[in-house]
Design a protein around this motif. Structure first.
Motif, PDB file in Angstrom:
ATOM      1  N   VAL A 213       0.599 -18.877 -29.585  1.00  7.04           N
ATOM      2  CA  VAL A 213       0.603 -19.208 -31.012  1.00  7.04           C
ATOM      3  C   VAL A 213      -0.805 -19.595 -31.452  1.00  7.04           C
ATOM      4  O   VAL A 213      -1.483 -20.371 -30.775  1.00  7.04           O
ATOM      5  CB  VAL A 213       1.573 -20.381 -31.303  1.00  7.04           C
ATOM      6  CG1 VAL A 213       1.451 -20.829 -32.765  1.00  7.04           C
ATOM      7  CG2 VAL A 213       3.010 -19.981 -30.979  1.00  7.04           C
ATOM      8  N   MET A 214      -1.227 -19.054 -32.592  1.00 10.28           N
ATOM      9  CA  MET A 214      -2.446 -19.522 -33.254  1.00 10.28           C
ATOM     10  C   MET A 214      -2.101 -19.899 -34.691  1.00 10.28           C
ATOM     11  O   MET A 214      -1.577 -19.083 -35.443  1.00 10.28           O
ATOM     12  CB  MET A 214      -3.548 -18.460 -33.249  1.00 10.28           C
ATOM     13  CG  MET A 214      -4.781 -18.892 -34.055  1.00 10.28           C
ATOM     14  SD  MET A 214      -6.166 -17.721 -34.012  1.00 10.28           S
ATOM     15  CE  MET A 214      -6.926 -18.171 -32.445  1.00 10.28           C
ATOM     16  N   HIS A 215      -2.398 -21.149 -35.053  1.00  7.63           N
ATOM     17  CA  HIS A 215      -2.225 -21.630 -36.415  1.00  7.63           C
ATOM     18  C   HIS A 215      -3.592 -21.826 -37.054  1.00  7.63           C
ATOM     19  O   HIS A 215      -4.466 -22.473 -36.470  1.00  7.63           O
ATOM     20  CB  HIS A 215      -1.466 -22.958 -36.439  1.00  7.63           C
ATOM     21  CG  HIS A 215       0.006 -22.818 -36.204  1.00  7.63           C
ATOM     22  ND1 HIS A 215       0.845 -23.904 -36.034  1.00  7.63           N
ATOM     23  CD2 HIS A 215       0.796 -21.725 -36.123  1.00  7.63           C
ATOM     24  CE1 HIS A 215       2.080 -23.475 -35.853  1.00  7.63           C
ATOM     25  NE2 HIS A 215       2.076 -22.159 -35.906  1.00  7.63           N
ATOM     26  N   VAL A 216      -3.767 -21.289 -38.248  1.00  2.00           N
ATOM     27  CA  VAL A 216      -5.014 -21.430 -38.988  1.00  2.00           C
ATOM     28  C   VAL A 216      -4.722 -22.194 -40.271  1.00  2.00           C
ATOM     29  O   VAL A 216      -3.840 -21.801 -41.049  1.00  2.00           O
ATOM     30  CB  VAL A 216      -5.627 -20.047 -39.322  1.00  2.00           C
ATOM     31  CG1 VAL A 216      -6.936 -20.218 -40.087  1.00  2.00           C
ATOM     32  CG2 VAL A 216      -5.846 -19.235 -38.055  1.00  2.00           C
ATOM     33  N   ASP A 244       0.077 -21.910 -24.499  1.00  3.68           N
ATOM     34  CA  ASP A 244      -0.993 -21.140 -25.144  1.00  3.68           C
ATOM     35  C   ASP A 244      -0.952 -21.347 -26.649  1.00  3.68           C
ATOM     36  O   ASP A 244      -0.461 -20.504 -27.406  1.00  3.68           O
ATOM     37  CB  ASP A 244      -0.853 -19.657 -24.793  1.00  3.68           C
ATOM     38  CG  ASP A 244      -2.144 -18.882 -25.048  1.00  3.68           C
ATOM     39  OD1 ASP A 244      -3.000 -19.402 -25.778  1.00  3.68           O
ATOM     40  OD2 ASP A 244      -2.284 -17.776 -24.524  1.00  3.68           O
ATOM     41  N   TYR A 245      -1.458 -22.477 -27.089  1.00  5.68           N
ATOM     42  CA  TYR A 245      -1.481 -22.812 -28.519  1.00  5.68           C
ATOM     43  C   TYR A 245      -2.917 -23.059 -28.957  1.00  5.68           C
ATOM     44  O   TYR A 245      -3.667 -23.761 -28.270  1.00  5.68           O
ATOM     45  CB  TYR A 245      -0.647 -24.071 -28.785  1.00  5.68           C
ATOM     46  CG  TYR A 245      -0.699 -24.531 -30.234  1.00  5.68           C
ATOM     47  CD1 TYR A 245       0.232 -24.080 -31.157  1.00  5.68           C
ATOM     48  CD2 TYR A 245      -1.681 -25.419 -30.668  1.00  5.68           C
ATOM     49  CE1 TYR A 245       0.194 -24.504 -32.472  1.00  5.68           C
ATOM     50  CE2 TYR A 245      -1.737 -25.839 -31.979  1.00  5.68           C
ATOM     51  CZ  TYR A 245      -0.795 -25.380 -32.882  1.00  5.68           C
ATOM     52  OH  TYR A 245      -0.850 -25.794 -34.189  1.00  5.68           O
ATOM     53  N   GLU A 246      -3.303 -22.482 -30.072  1.00  3.05           N
ATOM     54  CA  GLU A 246      -4.627 -22.717 -30.643  1.00  3.05           C
ATOM     55  C   GLU A 246      -4.486 -23.123 -32.099  1.00  3.05           C
ATOM     56  O   GLU A 246      -3.792 -22.461 -32.876  1.00  3.05           O
ATOM     57  CB  GLU A 246      -5.492 -21.459 -30.544  1.00  3.05           C
ATOM     58  CG  GLU A 246      -5.816 -21.033 -29.123  1.00  3.05           C
ATOM     59  CD  GLU A 246      -6.768 -19.847 -29.088  1.00  3.05           C
ATOM     60  OE1 GLU A 246      -7.770 -19.879 -29.836  1.00  3.05           O
ATOM     61  OE2 GLU A 246      -6.494 -18.892 -28.341  1.00  3.05           O
ATOM     62  N   GLY A 247      -5.128 -24.206 -32.460  1.00  2.00           N
ATOM     63  CA  GLY A 247      -5.175 -24.635 -33.847  1.00  2.00           C
ATOM     64  C   GLY A 247      -6.575 -24.458 -34.399  1.00  2.00           C
ATOM     65  O   GLY A 247      -7.549 -24.900 -33.777  1.00  2.00           O
ATOM     66  N   VAL A 248      -6.691 -23.805 -35.531  1.00  2.00           N
ATOM     67  CA  VAL A 248      -7.993 -23.502 -36.131  1.00  2.00           C
ATOM     68  C   VAL A 248      -8.038 -24.085 -37.538  1.00  2.00           C
ATOM     69  O   VAL A 248      -7.126 -23.866 -38.337  1.00  2.00           O
ATOM     70  CB  VAL A 248      -8.231 -21.979 -36.204  1.00  2.00           C
ATOM     71  CG1 VAL A 248      -9.513 -21.667 -36.972  1.00  2.00           C
ATOM     72  CG2 VAL A 248      -8.286 -21.375 -34.802  1.00  2.00           C
ATOM     73  N   VAL A 249      -9.093 -24.837 -37.827  1.00  2.00           N
ATOM     74  CA  VAL A 249      -9.332 -25.333 -39.182  1.00  2.00           C
ATOM     75  C   VAL A 249     -10.465 -24.516 -39.776  1.00  2.00           C
ATOM     76  O   VAL A 249     -11.563 -24.469 -39.208  1.00  2.00           O
ATOM     77  CB  VAL A 249      -9.691 -26.832 -39.187  1.00  2.00           C
ATOM     78  CG1 VAL A 249      -9.996 -27.299 -40.609  1.00  2.00           C
ATOM     79  CG2 VAL A 249      -8.543 -27.646 -38.592  1.00  2.00           C
TER      80      VAL A 249
END
Length: 467
Positions: A213-216, A244-249
Motif C-alpha cells: 500500500v502507498m498512501h499519498v 509493505d506500507y509507504e506514506g507520502v506527504v
C-alpha cells in the motif's frame, strides 16, 4: 582525459469566411469521431489507442500502450484519470494498459464491486492482461479500490491511493462538503461513516494478505491537526501482518518544478508489478554502466528508473560506486539528489582527494546536517564544516562539489555550504563509507535518488568554457 557523465535513457483569425470554415471543420471532426469504432481520446491520450465498451450501461475505457510490456501489466483505476494524468502517461510509456469504469457515483458499494468483477474478467479474457493489476485511486475512489482488493487479494499487485477516504467521508484536510459524505452513506445504505465497506474497515484484510500500500497525502495546512485515521489504518494493517506500507506527504506547491512525487509512485508501482528489477552486485548496472552496486552488508535494492538511480532504504546503507578510476584532485562534480523516504542522509557523496578520500554528507544525523567527513578524524557533525538546514522529501537538490590542491568547496542549489582549506589537514572517510571508495554515493536508512551525475577536471571545464 577524465570525464564521467551519465543521463539515463529516455495571429488571431477573423472574418465570416474563416469563422464558417472553422465551424464546418469542427462539425466534420465530431462526425468522424462519432462514427469511429475505436474512438481516439483527447488529451492526455491523443497518441494512444483507446477502446470503450459498456458494462450494464456504464462505460469502461481501456487505453493501450504503443508497445505492450511483457505479461500485459495494467493499472485499474477507481477514478477517471486527472486531466494531466502524469502518472498514467508514464506507466503507459512503460507498456501498461490503463483501465477505468464510470462507477464513481456508487462510492464503492456492492454493486460497484460486482461491476469491477466484470471489468477484470473482460480485461483478462479480451485484452489478455496480467492476472494481478496495480490498483490506483484517489479520494472516494478508495472505497471501491479497497473493497474490491479485500475480496480479491490474490488478484492485486499493489494499492496506490492519493488522499484516500478511509471512511465514508473525505480525509481530514478535505472535509469541507458534508453533502458528498451523505451521498456516500446513501450509496451504502447506512447512516454513519463508521462502516465496514471502507478502507478502514478493510485494513486488517489488506494487511493479512500483505498487499503493498502507498498512501499519498497533500501538504499539511498550518494549524491542521494530524489525521488520526491515517495512523489507525496503518496500525490495523501492520497488526494483521502487512509489511509493505509507504506514506507520502506531498511537498508544498510553492517549491515549484524541483518537486516530483511521481518518482516514488513509479518505483512503487513498477517494482510491485515486477517491472523494476534490482541491480546485481559485482557488475555494471544496466542502464548506468558507469556504476555498480556498493557492497554494503545491509544494503537494499538499487534500481534504475529512466534517468534516475534509486537507492532503497538499507540497514544501514545502500550505495553505488564508480566503475572507472576518477581524477584525484582539481575536478568538479555536479548531480541532483532527492530523498524519497526516511530521515537521514540521502546523498553521501564519497570523492577522492589526492591519495585519500572524503565524503560530503547531505542530510545526515537526523536529516539536517551537511558537512565533510572526516577532517582530523572528526566527522561532519563534529567538525567546523557542519551546517544545518531542512530538506524536503520529493524535491531535487542540485549538489556541486569542487576539489582543488588545497580546498574543498560545495554548494546546494547555488548556496555555498562548504569552503574549507585542507592542505594541512588529515582527510579521510568514516569506515562505514569504505564500499563507495574512492568515488560513490550512498544513503543511510533512507531511500534516495540521484540523476545527472557529472565529473570533469578543471582542464575540461576550461576547454568547455572556451568553446
Amino acid at each position: 582525459m577524465y570525464y564521467i557523465s551519465f543521463t539515463f535513457i529516455n495571429k488571431r483569425s477573423h472574418g465570416s469566411v474563416v469563422f464558417f470554415a472553422a465551424l464546418l471543420l469542427t462539425v466534420m471532426s465530431l462526425a468522424a469521431v462519432a462514427q469511429s469504432d475505436t474512438p481516439r481520446s483527447a488529451s492526455p491520450w491523443a497518441e494512444a489507442e483507446v477502446s470503450t465498451f459498456e458494462i450494464d450501461g456504464r462505460v469502461c475505457t481501456v487505453v493501450a500502450p504503443g508497445e505492450r510490456a511483457d505479461d500485459g501489466p495494467w493499472l485499474l483505476c477507481a477514478n477517471r484519470p486527472a486531466a494531466d494524468a502524469v502518472l498514467e502517461q508514464q506507466l503507459l510509456a512503460k507498456g501498461f494498459h490503463i483501465v477505468w469504469l464510470d462507477v464513481e457515483d456508487l462510492y464503492g458499494n456492492a454493486a460497484a464491486v460486482a461491476l469491477w468483477d466484470a471489468v477484470y474478467a473482460r480485461a483478462r479474457d479480451q485484452f489478455g492482461l496480467a492476472a494481478k493489476p496495480a490498483i490506483a485511486c484517489r479520494d472516494h475512489g478508495a472505497l471501491l479500490a479497497y473493497n474490491w482488493a479485500a475480496q480479491h487479494s490474490a488478484q492485486v499487485a499493489c494499492l496506490y491511493a492519493e488522499t484516500p477516504w478511509l471512511r465514508l467521508e473525505p480525509t481530514l484536510d478535505r472535509r469541507d462538503d458534508d453533502s458528498v459524505s451523505a451521498d456516500a452513506m446513501k450509496a451504502h445504505g447506512v447512516e454513519t461513516s463508521e462502516h465496514n465497506g471502507t478502507p478502514m474497515g478493510q485494513a486488517a484484510l489488506i494487511g493479512e494478505a500483505n498487499i503493498a500500500v502507498m498512501h499519498v497525502y497533500g501538504p499539511r495546512r498550518p494549524g491542521l491537526p494530524s489525521d488520526k485515521d491515517v495512523q489507525q489504518f496503518y496500525a490495523a494493517y501492520r497488526m494483521a501482518g502487512g509489511r509493505d506500507y509507504e506514506g507520502v506527504v506531498q511537498p508544498q506547491a510553492a517549491m515549484g518544478a524541483r518537486t516530483d512525487t511521481t518518482i516514488a509512485a513509479m518505483v512503487f508501482l513498477l517494482s510491485h508489478t515486477g517491472h523494476l528489477s534490482d541491480a546485481p552486485l559485482g557488475a555494471p548496472i544496466v542502464g548506468a554502466p558507469e556504476w555498480q552496486v556498493a557492497d554494503f552488508s545491509g544494503r537494499a535494492a538499487v534500481r534504475v528508473l529512466d534517468d534516475v538511480l534509486v537507492l532503497e532504504k538499507g540497514d544501514d546503507m545502500t550505495g553505488i560506486t564508480c566503475v572507472d578510476a576518477p581524477p584525484r584532485v582539481n575536478y568538479e562534480i555536479t548531480l541532483d539528489a532527492m530523498r524519497l523516504s526516511g530521515g537521514d542522509f540521502f546523498c553521501g557523496l564519497t570523492a577522492p582527494y589526492k591519495d585519500t578520500s572524503f565524503s560530503l554528507v547531505v542530510g545526515g544525523w537526523g536529516g539536517t546536517c551537511v558537512g565533510i567527513s572526516s577532517l582530523d578524524w572528526l566527522d561532519a557533525y563534529h567538525n567546523e564544516t557542519a551546517r544545518f538546514r531542512s530538506f524536503d522529501d520529493h524535491r531535487w537538490y542540485r549538489i556541486r562539489l569542487r576539489v582543488t590542491e588545497d580546498t574543498i568547496l560545495a554548494w546546494i542549489d547555488g548556496d555555498e555550504v562548504v569552503n574549507i582549506v585542507v592542505a594541512d589537514r588529515d582527510v579521510d572517510i568514516r569506515w562505514e563509507m569504505e564500499p563507495t571508495n574512492p568515488l560513490g554515493i550512498a544513503s543511510w536508512r533512507t531511500t534516495g535518488a540521484v540523476k545527472n551525475f557529472n565529473i570533469r577536471t578543471f582542464k575540461e571545464i576550461t576547454r568547455a568554457s572556451v568553446r
